[in-house]
Design a protein around this motif. Structure first.
Motif, PDB file in Angstrom:
ATOM      1  N   LEU A 325       0.831  -1.195   0.000  1.00  0.00           N
ATOM      2  CA  LEU A 325       0.000   0.000   0.000  1.00  0.00           C
ATOM      3  C   LEU A 325       0.874   1.257   0.000  1.00  0.00           C
ATOM      4  CD1 LEU A 325      -2.997   0.643  -0.031  1.00  0.00           C
ATOM      5  CD2 LEU A 325      -2.999   0.572   2.461  1.00  0.00           C
ATOM      6  N   ASN A 326       1.960   1.238   0.759  1.00  0.00           N
ATOM      7  CA  ASN A 326       2.911   2.349   0.739  1.00  0.00           C
ATOM      8  C   ASN A 326       3.492   2.550  -0.650  1.00  0.00           C
ATOM      9  OD1 ASN A 326       4.008   3.778   3.423  1.00  0.00           O
ATOM     10  ND2 ASN A 326       3.214   1.763   3.982  1.00  0.00           N
ATOM     11  N   GLU A 327       3.865   1.451  -1.294  1.00  0.00           N
ATOM     12  CA  GLU A 327       4.460   1.540  -2.627  1.00  0.00           C
ATOM     13  C   GLU A 327       3.470   2.103  -3.645  1.00  0.00           C
ATOM     14  OE1 GLU A 327       5.676  -2.455  -3.258  1.00  0.00           O
ATOM     15  OE2 GLU A 327       7.443  -2.315  -1.936  1.00  0.00           O
ATOM     16  N   GLU A 328       2.225   1.690  -3.555  1.00  0.00           N
ATOM     17  CA  GLU A 328       1.207   2.211  -4.469  1.00  0.00           C
ATOM     18  C   GLU A 328       0.975   3.700  -4.228  1.00  0.00           C
ATOM     19  OE1 GLU A 328      -2.246  -0.165  -3.881  1.00  0.00           O
ATOM     20  OE2 GLU A 328      -1.284  -2.032  -4.532  1.00  0.00           O
ATOM     21  N   ALA A 329       0.907   4.094  -2.969  1.00  0.00           N
ATOM     22  CA  ALA A 329       0.664   5.496  -2.640  1.00  0.00           C
ATOM     23  C   ALA A 329       1.836   6.378  -3.049  1.00  0.00           C
ATOM     24  CB  ALA A 329       0.397   5.632  -1.142  1.00  0.00           C
ATOM     25  N   GLU A 330       3.042   5.823  -3.051  1.00  0.00           N
ATOM     26  CA  GLU A 330       4.231   6.597  -3.401  1.00  0.00           C
ATOM     27  C   GLU A 330       4.208   7.048  -4.861  1.00  0.00           C
ATOM     28  OE1 GLU A 330       9.022   6.344  -2.438  1.00  0.00           O
ATOM     29  OE2 GLU A 330       7.781   4.528  -2.405  1.00  0.00           O
ATOM     30  N   THR A 331       3.503   6.335  -5.729  1.00  0.00           N
ATOM     31  CA  THR A 331       3.439   6.690  -7.153  1.00  0.00           C
ATOM     32  C   THR A 331       2.466   7.838  -7.414  1.00  0.00           C
ATOM     33  OG1 THR A 331       1.651   5.122  -7.656  1.00  0.00           O
ATOM     34  CG2 THR A 331       3.918   4.285  -7.748  1.00  0.00           C
ATOM     35  N   LEU A 332       1.664   8.216  -6.421  1.00  0.00           N
ATOM     36  CA  LEU A 332       0.655   9.258  -6.602  1.00  0.00           C
ATOM     37  C   LEU A 332       1.260  10.640  -6.366  1.00  0.00           C
ATOM     38  CD1 LEU A 332      -2.281   7.542  -4.698  1.00  0.00           C
ATOM     39  CD2 LEU A 332      -1.932   7.635  -7.167  1.00  0.00           C
ATOM     40  N   PRO A 333       0.650  11.686  -6.949  1.00  0.00           N
ATOM     41  CA  PRO A 333       1.196  13.031  -6.790  1.00  0.00           C
ATOM     42  C   PRO A 333       0.857  13.618  -5.431  1.00  0.00           C
ATOM     43  CG  PRO A 333      -0.818  13.123  -8.069  1.00  0.00           C
ATOM     44  CD  PRO A 333      -0.517  11.659  -7.845  1.00  0.00           C
ATOM     45  N   PRO A 334       1.623  14.618  -4.972  1.00  0.00           N
ATOM     46  CA  PRO A 334       1.243  15.328  -3.746  1.00  0.00           C
ATOM     47  C   PRO A 334      -0.170  15.877  -3.867  1.00  0.00           C
ATOM     48  CG  PRO A 334       3.444  15.975  -4.441  1.00  0.00           C
ATOM     49  CD  PRO A 334       2.878  15.130  -5.553  1.00  0.00           C
ATOM     50  N   GLY A 335      -0.936  15.710  -2.803  1.00  0.00           N
ATOM     51  CA  GLY A 335      -2.323  16.139  -2.836  1.00  0.00           C
ATOM     52  C   GLY A 335      -3.291  15.043  -3.190  1.00  0.00           C
ATOM     53  N   SER A 336      -2.790  13.849  -3.506  1.00  0.00           N
ATOM     54  CA  SER A 336      -3.629  12.666  -3.741  1.00  0.00           C
ATOM     55  C   SER A 336      -4.770  12.933  -4.727  1.00  0.00           C
ATOM     56  CB  SER A 336      -4.205  12.152  -2.399  1.00  0.00           C
ATOM     57  OG  SER A 336      -3.173  11.856  -1.491  1.00  0.00           O
ATOM     58  N   ASP A 337      -4.440  13.668  -5.799  1.00  0.00           N
ATOM     59  CA  ASP A 337      -5.429  13.956  -6.850  1.00  0.00           C
ATOM     60  C   ASP A 337      -6.708  14.566  -6.285  1.00  0.00           C
ATOM     61  OD1 ASP A 337      -3.927  13.155  -9.089  1.00  0.00           O
ATOM     62  OD2 ASP A 337      -4.365  11.044  -8.679  1.00  0.00           O
ATOM     63  N   ALA A 377      -4.428  10.139   3.928  1.00  0.00           N
ATOM     64  CA  ALA A 377      -4.403  10.034   5.387  1.00  0.00           C
ATOM     65  C   ALA A 377      -3.028  10.416   5.929  1.00  0.00           C
ATOM     66  CB  ALA A 377      -4.784   8.622   5.815  1.00  0.00           C
ATOM     67  N   ILE A 378      -1.981   9.948   5.282  1.00  0.00           N
ATOM     68  CA  ILE A 378      -0.625  10.307   5.706  1.00  0.00           C
ATOM     69  C   ILE A 378      -0.398  11.802   5.524  1.00  0.00           C
ATOM     70  CG2 ILE A 378       1.830  10.019   5.176  1.00  0.00           C
ATOM     71  CD1 ILE A 378       1.249   7.098   4.531  1.00  0.00           C
ATOM     72  N   GLU A 379      -0.839  12.337   4.401  1.00  0.00           N
ATOM     73  CA  GLU A 379      -0.680  13.772   4.162  1.00  0.00           C
ATOM     74  C   GLU A 379      -1.428  14.586   5.213  1.00  0.00           C
ATOM     75  OE1 GLU A 379       0.079  13.955  -0.661  1.00  0.00           O
ATOM     76  OE2 GLU A 379      -1.991  14.018   0.090  1.00  0.00           O
ATOM     77  N   ALA A 380      -2.587  14.110   5.650  1.00  0.00           N
ATOM     78  CA  ALA A 380      -3.346  14.827   6.680  1.00  0.00           C
ATOM     79  C   ALA A 380      -2.554  14.912   7.974  1.00  0.00           C
ATOM     80  CB  ALA A 380      -4.683  14.129   6.916  1.00  0.00           C
ATOM     81  N   VAL A 381      -1.954  13.818   8.379  1.00  0.00           N
ATOM     82  CA  VAL A 381      -1.156  13.820   9.600  1.00  0.00           C
ATOM     83  C   VAL A 381       0.034  14.769   9.451  1.00  0.00           C
ATOM     84  CG1 VAL A 381       0.281  12.422  11.128  1.00  0.00           C
ATOM     85  CG2 VAL A 381      -1.870  11.497  10.251  1.00  0.00           C
ATOM     86  N   CYS A 382       0.688  14.725   8.303  1.00  0.00           N
ATOM     87  CA  CYS A 382       1.871  15.566   8.083  1.00  0.00           C
ATOM     88  C   CYS A 382       1.495  17.045   8.022  1.00  0.00           C
ATOM     89  CB  CYS A 382       2.584  15.139   6.802  1.00  0.00           C
ATOM     90  SG  CYS A 382       3.285  13.464   6.880  1.00  0.00           S
ATOM     91  N   ALA A 408       6.071   5.648  12.456  1.00  0.00           N
ATOM     92  CA  ALA A 408       6.146   6.235  11.118  1.00  0.00           C
ATOM     93  C   ALA A 408       7.512   6.049  10.480  1.00  0.00           C
ATOM     94  CB  ALA A 408       5.793   7.718  11.168  1.00  0.00           C
ATOM     95  N   THR A 409       8.547   5.756  11.282  1.00  0.00           N
ATOM     96  CA  THR A 409       9.885   5.570  10.716  1.00  0.00           C
ATOM     97  C   THR A 409       9.973   4.321   9.853  1.00  0.00           C
ATOM     98  OG1 THR A 409      10.645   4.370  12.691  1.00  0.00           O
ATOM     99  CG2 THR A 409      10.962   6.764  12.655  1.00  0.00           C
ATOM    100  N   ARG A 410       8.970   3.434   9.951  1.00  0.00           N
ATOM    101  CA  ARG A 410       8.987   2.220   9.134  1.00  0.00           C
ATOM    102  C   ARG A 410       8.472   2.470   7.719  1.00  0.00           C
ATOM    103  NH1 ARG A 410       7.231   0.130  14.211  1.00  0.00           N
ATOM    104  NH2 ARG A 410       5.029   0.135  13.592  1.00  0.00           N
ATOM    105  N   SER A 411       7.958   3.660   7.461  1.00  0.00           N
ATOM    106  CA  SER A 411       7.411   3.989   6.151  1.00  0.00           C
ATOM    107  C   SER A 411       8.253   5.070   5.476  1.00  0.00           C
ATOM    108  CB  SER A 411       5.966   4.476   6.281  1.00  0.00           C
ATOM    109  OG  SER A 411       5.509   5.054   5.078  1.00  0.00           O
ATOM    110  N   PRO A 412       9.038   4.725   4.443  1.00  0.00           N
ATOM    111  CA  PRO A 412       9.790   5.755   3.719  1.00  0.00           C
ATOM    112  C   PRO A 412       8.893   6.848   3.155  1.00  0.00           C
ATOM    113  CG  PRO A 412      10.568   3.561   3.118  1.00  0.00           C
ATOM    114  CD  PRO A 412       9.336   3.364   3.940  1.00  0.00           C
ATOM    115  N   LEU A 413       7.682   6.474   2.735  1.00  0.00           N
ATOM    116  CA  LEU A 413       6.743   7.458   2.207  1.00  0.00           C
ATOM    117  C   LEU A 413       6.368   8.465   3.290  1.00  0.00           C
ATOM    118  CD1 LEU A 413       4.784   8.475   0.005  1.00  0.00           C
ATOM    119  CD2 LEU A 413       3.097   6.849   0.918  1.00  0.00           C
TER     120      LEU A 413
END
Length: 505
Positions: A325-337, A377-382, A408-413
């Motif tokens: 799921l992290n890998e799939e989300a990493e291909t998306l643009p900032p702002g999650s479309d 969801a990750i962008e919201a937290v950040c 969160a350190t376990r997720s490079p994204l």
């Protein structure tokens, strides 16, 4: 080889870490315990579950480290706060403990804030919001809604205090937990008797531990019964600790003004060091001597971060596939479309404290996928973290860089988005269980291995890598921040209109 033990009593489990004095982790283990949610907004745990889990985790960690038990010099704990335990004369729990995230006392928190703000300026025991999570609102709720339990409670204390009592036989409080959640202040007399009196809680001072120790002070040694439960010698020192996130500052090596510790887990906390007292609207503190002597700590936080991500992963059936799921989300643009989330799934903490606020997902379209939801969801937290950092800067508190520890350190994204949204370099220590190694550093100082916490940090904490922000993505997130920050007032107004309409009917 001499070693020390750091115990991290978290929201979902207790973790035991055994460290050499150079910061090398020799072995660790965890044991879970359940949380019960009797009603919306309520969260409870059983202290006996904490104790049983500690025994399981300690034996497993000792086996993993393959060290003789008599090589352990000392141990210390970092635990959730404010998690309230109500005890009888023998120190046994009279009822389930109210977990830190329990927000049943939302209405009481407003009364505590009003009572505090009515005190003279010099006696306010900190400015800023008052949270339903804290000691006084929860106790006020108990006295009014469970008066018999309140009356029978000889002691009302924290997870930390109950565990130390079981380990040593001594009931003591921590300056850390008392400062951050009890309105205790070392610079204006300690116990806030005037505030207790204003709330008709004068008798609470007698229910609190009468002695309060600073993090790093020796409480005593293990009792024979505790030693047998843990598989350790009775001579092992027990050193005072504190709230997990704040002890995590020590483990992150954040101890000088300009540094911010980002403590990630079920919730997020942003903890900044200040050389002087700073009262910043929307943030908590500052806390005098709460972690380091003669330094103040300013606190921001988000109630739902890792817990929100875990909820979403379970909801979409991907909880066992987070890496993909992290890998799939990493291909998306900032702002999650165009997809945006308000991360108030368990209320708002800071800079807008509102226990009644709830989360939202806005901008959904048929084109959005599970990966879009996950990234949003990750962008919201950040972006919520950015809101806290911007509030610090707006009131003159310098923010040079951040160091992150926790889940969160376990997720490079997640790491990259934190760097990109904040525009700051993000440091990642070699040991990312900040509360665990922070507690171990306290144990080492209590055992006399280091003269102070600064020296302990220098010897035991190492930065493994630094994540640099991408300039282009940072600018995109700067533009998106206004949209994120507008969600709470817009939804708050909508909620207020609905409530008003319901009352009119």
């Amino acid at each position: 080889m001499s070693c020390v033990i750091g115990i991290d009593g978290g929201t979902e489990s207790i973790r035991v870490h055994i460290f050499a004095l150079d910061g090398t982790c020799l072995g660790s283990a965890a044991a879970p315990y359940p949380t019960h949610y009797p009603q919306p907004g309520w969260a409870e745990q059983s202290p006996s579950d904490w104790w049983a889990a500690l025994g399981v985790a300690m034996h497993a960690a000792l086996d993993a480290a393959a060290i003789p038990p008599d090589s352990v010099l000392a141990l210390s704990l970092a635990t959730t706060s404010c998690t309230l335990a109500m005890l009888d004369e023998q120190g046994e729990a009279l009822a389930p403990a109210l977990l830190w995230m329990d927000i049943r006392a939302a209405e009481a928190a407003e009364r505590v804030r009003d009572a505090r703000d009515a005190l003279p300026e010099t006696r306010r025991n900190r400015h800023g919001p008052v949270s339903a999570e804290w000691m006084l609102p929860k106790v006020l709720w108990l006295k009014e809604h469970a008066p018999d339990l309140y009356r029978r409670s000889v002691t009302i204390c924290e997870y930390q205090d109950w565990m130390v009592l079981r380990l040593t036989g001594r009931l003591v409080g921590s300056v850390n937990t008392a400062s951050i959640r009890w309105h205790y202040d070392t610079e204006i007399g300690g116990v806030p008797h005037d505030l207790l009196s204003a709330l008709d809680l004068d008798d609470l001072a007698e229910k609190w531990p009468s002695e309060v120790l600073r993090p790093g002070e020796v409480v005593g040694t293990l009792t024979p019964k505790a030693a047998a439960h843990l598989g350790l010698p009775a001579g092992v020192k027990v050193v005072q600790g504190g709230a997990d996130a704040f002890i995590g500052m020590i483990g992150a090596g954040v101890h000088q003004p300009g540094q911010v510790a980002l403590i990630s887990g079920s919730s997020h906390l942003q903890l900044a060091v200040s050389a002087t007292r700073r009262n910043i609207p929307g943030l908590w503190g500052s806390y005098a001597d709460g972690v380091y002597p003669a330094r103040h700590i300013v606190e921001g936080g988000q109630s739902s971060s890792g817990s929100m991500i875990a909820w979403l992963a379970r909801l979409i059936g991907r909880s066992e596939d987070l890496q993909r799921l992290n890998e799939e989300a990493e291909t998306l643009p900032p702002g999650s479309d165009g997809l945006m989330i308000l991360d108030h799934f368990q209320g708002g903490r800071s800079p807008r404290t509102d226990a009644t606020s709830r989360g939202a997902i806005v901008g959904l379209s048929l084109a959005h996928t599970q990966a879009h939801l996950f990234r949003a969801a990750i962008e919201a937290v950040c972006l919520g973290t950015v809101a806290v950092l911007e509030t610090m800067r707006a009131h003159g508190l310098p923010v040079r860089d951040m160091t992150i520890v926790g889940g969160a350190t376990r997720s490079p994204l997640w790491l990259q988005i934190h760097a990109d949204t904040s525009g700051l370099p993000l440091h990642v220590p070699s040991v990312t269980d900040g509360p665990g190694i922070g507690a171990a550093i306290l144990a080492a100082c209590g055992a006399g291995c280091f003269p102070d916490l600064d020296a302990g940090i220098a010897s035991m904490v190492r930065i493994a890598r630094t994540i640099e922000p991408d300039v282009g993505r940072h600018q995109i997130y700067r533009n998106l921040f206004a949209d994120y920050f507008s969600l709470y007032p817009a939804l708050s107004a909508w909620s207020a209109e609905r409530q008003s309409a319901g009352q009119d009917q």
